[in-house]
Design an enzyme around this catalytic site. Structure first.
Site, PDB file in Angstrom:
ATOM      1  N   LYS A 208     -15.010 -21.480 -32.327  1.00  0.00           N
ATOM      2  CA  LYS A 208     -15.561 -21.029 -31.204  1.00  0.00           C
ATOM      3  C   LYS A 208     -16.976 -21.517 -31.300  1.00  0.00           C
ATOM      4  CE  LYS A 208     -16.642 -16.763 -28.657  1.00  0.00           C
ATOM      5  NZ  LYS A 208     -16.276 -16.954 -27.168  1.00  0.00           N
TER       6      LYS A 208
ATOM      7  N   ARG B   8      -5.121 -19.904 -24.753  1.00  0.00           N
ATOM      8  CA  ARG B   8      -6.679 -19.950 -24.731  1.00  0.00           C
ATOM      9  C   ARG B   8      -7.017 -21.392 -24.473  1.00  0.00           C
ATOM     10  NH1 ARG B   8     -10.798 -20.725 -28.210  1.00  0.00           N
ATOM     11  NH2 ARG B   8     -12.881 -19.837 -27.792  1.00  0.00           N
TER      12      ARG B   8
ATOM     13  N   SER C 172     -12.977  -8.599 -26.181  1.00  0.00           N
ATOM     14  CA  SER C 172     -13.815  -8.679 -27.354  1.00  0.00           C
ATOM     15  C   SER C 172     -14.778  -7.880 -27.404  1.00  0.00           C
ATOM     16  CB  SER C 172     -14.164 -10.267 -27.281  1.00  0.00           C
ATOM     17  OG  SER C 172     -13.261 -10.950 -26.811  1.00  0.00           O
TER      18      SER C 172
END
Ligand code: TZP
Ligand code: ICP
Ligand code: MG
Length: 218
Positions: free
Chosen positions: A146, A46, A117
């Site tokens: 995040k 990621r 998600s």
């Protein structure tokens, strides 16, 4: 079409390490090798946030980390970047609500792992209907990783999905550490996914081992 075994996915979700170069305090390759030695069971590349690599540099790092996963026989997933996942023949992808539609991703990556998600029961049911292989649910605890995370939701949605009798593989995410991992699993998740707890640890190996210990005690 090769169907992905649900029990195998649940096992992979036990200690799910997610990272990109911005998250690491040292060389990403070393961090990943240590995490897997410590017990990480699944990896997601990621590459996001400030100073994230792009283009050739991003693809080179992805290929390097994929090689580590191949040598250690754990699946290598890519977050968001379907093109990269196709190019590298990754073992799967993780997509958010704003990313590509699951049906399109399935066409481009047949037989691979697709995680989604979700933050509400509606999103969960939609993902299950569209054939998601697992759900990433959170943020369970506060997280600084995040920036645009949804509101912290604890384990409520995980419990709701399980009490609705849905057996889809689930991984919790958001602010998870060895100290709070057990409650995520006891709420019904099949495992925990972490960025900081491993990527920022003095010893990623020890951090992964502590997480594994915490969830196995459950
Ligand atoms: C990617 C993502 N999705 C919800 S919270 C989060 C960040 C998790 O990072 P950390 O494990 O460092 O809290
Ligand atoms: C946002 C995310 C939620 N869950 C998982 C497993 N990965 C992610 N990148
Ligand atoms: Mg996304």
């Amino acid at each position: 079409m090769q169907l992905i075994n649900k029990e195998q996915v649940k096992d992979w979700l036990s200690v799910y390490f997610i990272m990109g170069s911005p998250n690491c305090r040292k060389d990403p390759k070393e961090t990943l090798e240590e995490a897997i030695e410590g017990g990480a069971t699944l990896f997601q590349f990621r590459e996001k946030g400030a100073n994230a690599l792009t283009g050739e540099k991003k693809w080179m790092l992805a290929a390097e980390l994929q090689d580590v996963c191949r040598r250690q026989a754990i699946p290598f997933l890519v977050n968001d970047d379907i093109e990269l996942a196709v190019k590298l023949e990754a073992d799967g992808v993780h997509i958010g609500q704003e990313d590509a539609a699951l049906s399109d991703v399935r066409k481009r990556l047949p037989g691979r792992i697709i995680g989604v998600s979700v933050h509400t029961m509606e999103e969960a049911i939609k993902a299950i209907d569209e054939g998601a292989d697992y759900l990433g649910i959170g943020p369970v605890f506060p997280t600084a990783t995040k920036a645009d995370a949804q509101p912290v939701q604890g384990t409520k949605l995980i419990e709701e999905i399980r009490s609705a009798g849905l057996s889809i593989p689930i991984v919790g995410i958001g602010g998870i550490q060895a100290e709070n991992a057990a409650q995520v699993v006891s709420s019904g998740a099949d495992g925990v996914s972490v960025i900081t707890a491993i990527s920022q640890a003095a010893s990623p190996r020890e951090a992964a081992a502590q997480l594994k210990k915490a969830i196995l005690e459950n």
